[in-house]
Design a protein around this motif. Sequence first.
Motif, mmCIF file in Angstrom:
data_model
loop_
_atom_site.group_PDB
_atom_site.id
_atom_site.type_symbol
_atom_site.label_atom_id
_atom_site.label_comp_id
_atom_site.label_asym_id
_atom_site.label_seq_id
_atom_site.Cartn_x
_atom_site.Cartn_y
_atom_site.Cartn_z
ATOM 1 N N ALA A 249 36.944 123.851 -69.872
ATOM 2 C CA ALA A 249 36.618 122.805 -70.852
ATOM 3 C C ALA A 249 37.667 121.700 -70.835
ATOM 4 O O ALA A 249 37.334 120.500 -70.856
ATOM 5 C CB ALA A 249 36.500 123.408 -72.247
ATOM 6 N N ALA A 250 38.934 122.098 -70.806
ATOM 7 C CA ALA A 250 40.014 121.107 -70.767
ATOM 8 C C ALA A 250 40.004 120.344 -69.451
ATOM 9 O O ALA A 250 40.312 119.142 -69.416
ATOM 10 C CB ALA A 250 41.361 121.799 -70.965
ATOM 11 N N ALA A 251 39.628 121.014 -68.366
ATOM 12 C CA ALA A 251 39.567 120.346 -67.068
ATOM 13 C C ALA A 251 38.477 119.280 -67.067
ATOM 14 O O ALA A 251 38.676 118.188 -66.516
ATOM 15 C CB ALA A 251 39.299 121.374 -65.971
ATOM 16 N N ARG A 252 37.319 119.585 -67.677
ATOM 17 C CA ARG A 252 36.247 118.590 -67.755
ATOM 18 C C ARG A 252 36.682 117.390 -68.587
ATOM 19 O O ARG A 252 36.401 116.238 -68.232
ATOM 20 C CB ARG A 252 34.989 119.223 -68.342
ATOM 21 N N ALA A 253 37.384 117.651 -69.686
ATOM 22 C CA ALA A 253 37.876 116.558 -70.515
ATOM 23 C C ALA A 253 38.885 115.708 -69.754
ATOM 24 O O ALA A 253 38.874 114.469 -69.844
ATOM 25 C CB ALA A 253 38.507 117.111 -71.790
ATOM 26 N N ALA A 254 39.755 116.360 -68.993
ATOM 27 C CA ALA A 254 40.755 115.629 -68.213
ATOM 28 C C ALA A 254 40.089 114.781 -67.137
ATOM 29 O O ALA A 254 40.518 113.645 -66.868
ATOM 30 C CB ALA A 254 41.744 116.600 -67.581
ATOM 31 N N ALA A 255 39.037 115.303 -66.503
ATOM 32 C CA ALA A 255 38.326 114.532 -65.487
ATOM 33 C C ALA A 255 37.699 113.284 -66.101
ATOM 34 O O ALA A 255 37.712 112.202 -65.488
ATOM 35 C CB ALA A 255 37.257 115.398 -64.830
ATOM 36 N N ALA A 256 37.156 113.420 -67.308
ATOM 37 C CA ALA A 256 36.585 112.256 -67.992
ATOM 38 C C ALA A 256 37.681 111.239 -68.325
ATOM 39 O O ALA A 256 37.484 110.023 -68.190
ATOM 40 C CB ALA A 256 35.866 112.707 -69.258
ATOM 41 N N GLU A 257 38.843 111.741 -68.744
ATOM 42 C CA GLU A 257 39.974 110.851 -69.033
ATOM 43 C C GLU A 257 40.403 110.115 -67.763
ATOM 44 O O GLU A 257 40.691 108.904 -67.802
ATOM 45 C CB GLU A 257 41.143 111.645 -69.598
ATOM 46 N N ALA A 258 40.458 110.841 -66.649
ATOM 47 C CA ALA A 258 40.852 110.215 -65.387
ATOM 48 C C ALA A 258 39.891 109.093 -65.024
ATOM 49 O O ALA A 258 40.312 108.029 -64.548
ATOM 50 C CB ALA A 258 40.902 111.254 -64.274
ATOM 51 N N ALA A 259 38.606 109.305 -65.249
ATOM 52 C CA ALA A 259 37.621 108.263 -64.964
ATOM 53 C C ALA A 259 37.848 107.041 -65.850
ATOM 54 O O ALA A 259 37.763 105.895 -65.382
ATOM 55 C CB ALA A 259 36.211 108.812 -65.159
ATOM 56 N N ASP A 260 38.143 107.282 -67.120
ATOM 57 C CA ASP A 260 38.411 106.165 -68.037
ATOM 58 C C ASP A 260 39.668 105.409 -67.616
ATOM 59 O O ASP A 260 39.692 104.166 -67.617
ATOM 60 C CB ASP A 260 38.582 106.688 -69.467
ATOM 61 N N HIS A 261 40.725 106.151 -67.266
ATOM 62 C CA HIS A 261 41.963 105.495 -66.831
ATOM 63 C C HIS A 261 41.720 104.691 -65.553
ATOM 64 O O HIS A 261 42.238 103.580 -65.396
ATOM 65 C CB HIS A 261 43.061 106.535 -66.582
ATOM 66 N N GLY A 262 40.942 105.240 -64.632
ATOM 67 C CA GLY A 262 40.635 104.536 -63.400
ATOM 68 C C GLY A 262 39.888 103.238 -63.654
ATOM 69 O O GLY A 262 40.153 102.219 -62.994
ATOM 70 N N ALA A 263 38.974 103.265 -64.626
ATOM 71 C CA ALA A 263 38.235 102.048 -64.967
ATOM 72 C C ALA A 263 39.172 100.982 -65.524
ATOM 73 O O ALA A 263 39.047 99.789 -65.208
ATOM 74 C CB ALA A 263 37.135 102.368 -65.974
ATOM 75 N N ARG A 264 40.134 101.397 -66.344
ATOM 76 C CA ARG A 264 41.101 100.436 -66.886
ATOM 77 C C ARG A 264 41.966 99.862 -65.780
ATOM 78 O O ARG A 264 42.260 98.654 -65.760
ATOM 79 C CB ARG A 264 41.978 101.115 -67.940
ATOM 80 N N LEU A 265 42.374 100.702 -64.840
ATOM 81 C CA LEU A 265 43.190 100.223 -63.722
ATOM 82 C C LEU A 265 42.411 99.211 -62.878
ATOM 83 O O LEU A 265 42.968 98.197 -62.440
ATOM 84 C CB LEU A 265 43.652 101.392 -62.853
ATOM 85 N N ARG A 266 41.131 99.467 -62.658
ATOM 86 C CA ARG A 266 40.321 98.501 -61.914
ATOM 87 C C ARG A 266 40.226 97.180 -62.661
ATOM 88 O O ARG A 266 40.264 96.109 -62.045
ATOM 89 C CB ARG A 266 38.928 99.081 -61.640
ATOM 90 N N ALA A 267 40.132 97.254 -63.981
ATOM 91 C CA ALA A 267 40.078 96.022 -64.782
ATOM 92 C C ALA A 267 41.374 95.229 -64.676
ATOM 93 O O ALA A 267 41.369 94.001 -64.821
ATOM 94 C CB ALA A 267 39.791 96.371 -66.241
ATOM 95 N N PHE A 268 42.474 95.922 -64.415
ATOM 96 C CA PHE A 268 43.776 95.271 -64.259
ATOM 97 C C PHE A 268 44.050 94.839 -62.815
ATOM 98 O O PHE A 268 45.158 94.411 -62.502
ATOM 99 C CB PHE A 268 44.906 96.203 -64.703
ATOM 100 N N GLY A 269 43.060 94.973 -61.947
ATOM 101 C CA GLY A 269 43.242 94.541 -60.562
ATOM 102 C C GLY A 269 43.541 95.661 -59.600
ATOM 103 O O GLY A 269 43.883 95.404 -58.456
ATOM 104 N N GLY A 270 43.402 96.914 -60.036
ATOM 105 C CA GLY A 270 43.678 98.057 -59.172
ATOM 106 C C GLY A 270 42.434 98.487 -58.419
ATOM 107 O O GLY A 270 41.984 99.617 -58.554
#
Length: 277
Positions: A249-270
């Motif tokens: 359960a925690a791993a699934r939540a972490a994977a969702a967090e990673a996706a959200d962080h990745g989206a923010r990084l792309r918005a910042f030019g990553g």
Amino acid sequence: MQTTASPADIGSEILVSTAFGLTPGLAATELPEPADPLSRWYRAVALGGQGRYAAARADLLRSARTATDPGLRSLVESTRGSLLRQLGDHAGAAAFDGRAAAIAFGATGAARAEALADAYTGLAADALGTGRLALARTLLGRVRPLLTDAPPRAEVRWHWVRAETALAGGEADPALRDARAAVALAAALPSVRHQVKSALLVAAATAATGDLAGAAELALRVDADCRENSLLPLRWATAMLRSGVAEPAAARAAAAEAADHGARLRAFGGDIAPLGA
């Protein structure tokens, strides 16, 4: 006689603290305008640590065009390589790190040691990212004699890449030793960012030893530090690690967090696509 610090001096102190000190999460809107190429490099390092890649690249490009000191010019090129490497473009990063090494030979003394240590460490990480472990180890060997004259942060970075190289070679115990050495060295530095990344490597190496529960616990602490200090790239990496070591359960939540962080990084030019993938 001047008895108070000038605005330029105060601005430089703020940028140094954000790049290599206690305030890595200072908002981009609060960072002062750099007064010179060195201060601009500090701001680029600070912005890169926050994942604001487009802004960091802009500062680095301007520094590359205006800096005349070979030591600084080399550090700028190494930092340009580091940003690419963070986004998975190890081959592209190697071009900048190779340029940094060539420029560094024009510097002298401690400046040369620092610049060469950064360049060779970057090249070792680039080699590691393209599966050339033997080359990575050779390049790390070139760094060792430079550490006597280079600043302490260079040795921390050296231990990072040694740990990563050991992990890639399936050598969990040596990786954990180097990660813990980085933690000990970083503890003596003011740089929160170096302390947090060192702790993340300990968590990764702990996972490699088979202690997944311990790694998950360590990674949760790192995540809290990343959140507190706005270290988005490290928070993304931590979420990726947690997604692989935590309970389901925690791993699934972490994977969702990673996706959200990745989206923010792309918005910042990553969003640079890896080359040769």
